[in-house]
Scaffold this motif. Sequence first.
Motif, PDB file in Angstrom:
ATOM      1  N   MET A  36       0.832  -1.201   0.000  1.00 53.47           N
ATOM      2  CA  MET A  36       0.000   0.000   0.000  1.00 53.47           C
ATOM      3  C   MET A  36       0.873   1.261   0.000  1.00 53.47           C
ATOM      4  O   MET A  36       0.540   2.245  -0.656  1.00 53.47           O
ATOM      5  CB  MET A  36      -0.951  -0.019   1.198  1.00 53.47           C
ATOM      6  CG  MET A  36      -2.002  -1.114   1.099  1.00 53.47           C
ATOM      7  SD  MET A  36      -3.044  -1.226   2.544  1.00 53.47           S
ATOM      8  CE  MET A  36      -4.202   0.066   2.173  1.00 53.47           C
ATOM      9  N   LYS A  39       2.205   1.906  -3.414  1.00 49.69           N
ATOM     10  CA  LYS A  39       1.198   2.488  -4.300  1.00 49.69           C
ATOM     11  C   LYS A  39       0.940   3.957  -3.993  1.00 49.69           C
ATOM     12  O   LYS A  39       0.230   4.628  -4.712  1.00 49.69           O
ATOM     13  CB  LYS A  39      -0.116   1.715  -4.197  1.00 49.69           C
ATOM     14  CG  LYS A  39      -0.084   0.358  -4.836  1.00 49.69           C
ATOM     15  CD  LYS A  39      -1.445  -0.298  -4.747  1.00 49.69           C
ATOM     16  CE  LYS A  39      -1.465  -1.635  -5.447  1.00 49.69           C
ATOM     17  NZ  LYS A  39      -2.788  -2.260  -5.389  1.00 49.69           N
ATOM     18  N   ILE A  41      -0.348   5.128  -0.985  1.00 56.15           N
ATOM     19  CA  ILE A  41      -1.466   5.333  -0.078  1.00 56.15           C
ATOM     20  C   ILE A  41      -0.906   5.782   1.261  1.00 56.15           C
ATOM     21  O   ILE A  41       0.026   5.187   1.794  1.00 56.15           O
ATOM     22  CB  ILE A  41      -2.284   4.040   0.069  1.00 56.15           C
ATOM     23  CG1 ILE A  41      -2.840   3.620  -1.292  1.00 56.15           C
ATOM     24  CG2 ILE A  41      -3.404   4.218   1.077  1.00 56.15           C
ATOM     25  CD1 ILE A  41      -3.523   2.290  -1.290  1.00 56.15           C
ATOM     26  N   GLU A  45      -4.991   6.570   5.105  1.00 64.59           N
ATOM     27  CA  GLU A  45      -5.791   5.699   4.254  1.00 64.59           C
ATOM     28  C   GLU A  45      -5.606   4.233   4.634  1.00 64.59           C
ATOM     29  O   GLU A  45      -6.531   3.440   4.541  1.00 64.59           O
ATOM     30  CB  GLU A  45      -5.425   5.921   2.793  1.00 64.59           C
ATOM     31  CG  GLU A  45      -5.840   7.290   2.274  1.00 64.59           C
ATOM     32  CD  GLU A  45      -5.235   7.601   0.916  1.00 64.59           C
ATOM     33  OE1 GLU A  45      -4.212   7.002   0.559  1.00 64.59           O
ATOM     34  OE2 GLU A  45      -5.791   8.467   0.229  1.00 64.59           O
ATOM     35  N   VAL A  49      -8.567   1.448   5.891  1.00 65.14           N
ATOM     36  CA  VAL A  49      -8.846   0.147   5.280  1.00 65.14           C
ATOM     37  C   VAL A  49      -9.148  -0.878   6.362  1.00 65.14           C
ATOM     38  O   VAL A  49     -10.058  -1.684   6.246  1.00 65.14           O
ATOM     39  CB  VAL A  49      -7.652  -0.302   4.402  1.00 65.14           C
ATOM     40  CG1 VAL A  49      -7.818  -1.733   3.958  1.00 65.14           C
ATOM     41  CG2 VAL A  49      -7.523   0.610   3.200  1.00 65.14           C
ATOM     42  N   GLU A 111     -10.810  -5.099   0.549  1.00 68.90           N
ATOM     43  CA  GLU A 111      -9.624  -4.276   0.303  1.00 68.90           C
ATOM     44  C   GLU A 111      -9.488  -3.926  -1.181  1.00 68.90           C
ATOM     45  O   GLU A 111      -9.090  -2.814  -1.519  1.00 68.90           O
ATOM     46  CB  GLU A 111      -8.369  -4.992   0.790  1.00 68.90           C
ATOM     47  CG  GLU A 111      -8.258  -5.023   2.294  1.00 68.90           C
ATOM     48  CD  GLU A 111      -7.136  -5.914   2.771  1.00 68.90           C
ATOM     49  OE1 GLU A 111      -6.369  -6.434   1.931  1.00 68.90           O
ATOM     50  OE2 GLU A 111      -7.012  -6.084   3.989  1.00 68.90           O
ATOM     51  N   LYS A 112      -9.806  -4.860  -2.063  1.00 67.03           N
ATOM     52  CA  LYS A 112      -9.769  -4.560  -3.495  1.00 67.03           C
ATOM     53  C   LYS A 112     -10.762  -3.456  -3.830  1.00 67.03           C
ATOM     54  O   LYS A 112     -10.454  -2.545  -4.590  1.00 67.03           O
ATOM     55  CB  LYS A 112     -10.090  -5.816  -4.307  1.00 67.03           C
ATOM     56  CG  LYS A 112      -8.956  -6.788  -4.416  1.00 67.03           C
ATOM     57  CD  LYS A 112      -9.334  -7.967  -5.280  1.00 67.03           C
ATOM     58  CE  LYS A 112      -8.226  -8.986  -5.333  1.00 67.03           C
ATOM     59  NZ  LYS A 112      -8.589 -10.178  -6.110  1.00 67.03           N
ATOM     60  N   SER A 115      -9.360  -0.191  -2.472  1.00 67.56           N
ATOM     61  CA  SER A 115      -8.240   0.311  -3.279  1.00 67.56           C
ATOM     62  C   SER A 115      -8.729   0.846  -4.621  1.00 67.56           C
ATOM     63  O   SER A 115      -8.194   1.836  -5.130  1.00 67.56           O
ATOM     64  CB  SER A 115      -7.185  -0.773  -3.481  1.00 67.56           C
ATOM     65  OG  SER A 115      -7.679  -1.818  -4.271  1.00 67.56           O
ATOM     66  N   GLN A 116      -9.754   0.237  -5.194  1.00 64.67           N
ATOM     67  CA  GLN A 116     -10.322   0.764  -6.442  1.00 64.67           C
ATOM     68  C   GLN A 116     -10.965   2.125  -6.194  1.00 64.67           C
ATOM     69  O   GLN A 116     -10.840   3.032  -7.016  1.00 64.67           O
ATOM     70  CB  GLN A 116     -11.354  -0.213  -7.004  1.00 64.67           C
ATOM     71  CG  GLN A 116     -10.753  -1.459  -7.597  1.00 64.67           C
ATOM     72  CD  GLN A 116     -11.811  -2.468  -8.026  1.00 64.67           C
ATOM     73  OE1 GLN A 116     -12.993  -2.332  -7.699  1.00 64.67           O
ATOM     74  NE2 GLN A 116     -11.388  -3.493  -8.746  1.00 64.67           N
ATOM     75  N   ASP A 119      -8.110   4.631  -5.819  1.00 64.29           N
ATOM     76  CA  ASP A 119      -7.536   4.941  -7.127  1.00 64.29           C
ATOM     77  C   ASP A 119      -8.454   5.859  -7.926  1.00 64.29           C
ATOM     78  O   ASP A 119      -8.002   6.793  -8.598  1.00 64.29           O
ATOM     79  CB  ASP A 119      -7.271   3.666  -7.919  1.00 64.29           C
ATOM     80  CG  ASP A 119      -6.130   2.837  -7.339  1.00 64.29           C
ATOM     81  OD1 ASP A 119      -5.320   3.391  -6.563  1.00 64.29           O
ATOM     82  OD2 ASP A 119      -6.056   1.639  -7.659  1.00 64.29           O
TER      83      ASP A 119
END
Length: 127
Positions: A36, A39, A41, A45, A49, A111-112, A115-116, A119
């Motif tokens: 994370m 990426k 984050i 953030e 999560v 989590e997916k 994260s989407q 993003d």
Amino acid sequence: MRDLEVIAPMFLGLGFFATIAFIVNAVLVYRQRTKMIEKGISRLEISQVRSQADTSLKYGLILIALGLAIYLAQIFETYNILIGGEIALALVPIFVGVALIISAIIERKREKRVSQQIDQMKMESAS
């Protein structure tokens, strides 16, 4: 004294599996956080999560699994399906393991999704 001879190995076995589970959990959390951070984050953030709902879900599934394992062990003992009390020792880790796997699958899907959304928010703010 006989009870101690039976109980001591049970606690040693449970402690062994608990230690392994703790180490595996720590490694997985570390890997997740490093990914994370890579990426981009932020720490805020990351904390968002991991919510209270995730923890409640995990503990709820574990308690349900423990209850089912003990219930099935009692049924097996009542109807003499399996002789001996060892079935309870076998069922508890199996059911707890299944509960943790289910919890991990649900958390991974969540989590997916998060994260989407993150993003998407980053793309909207960059526009």
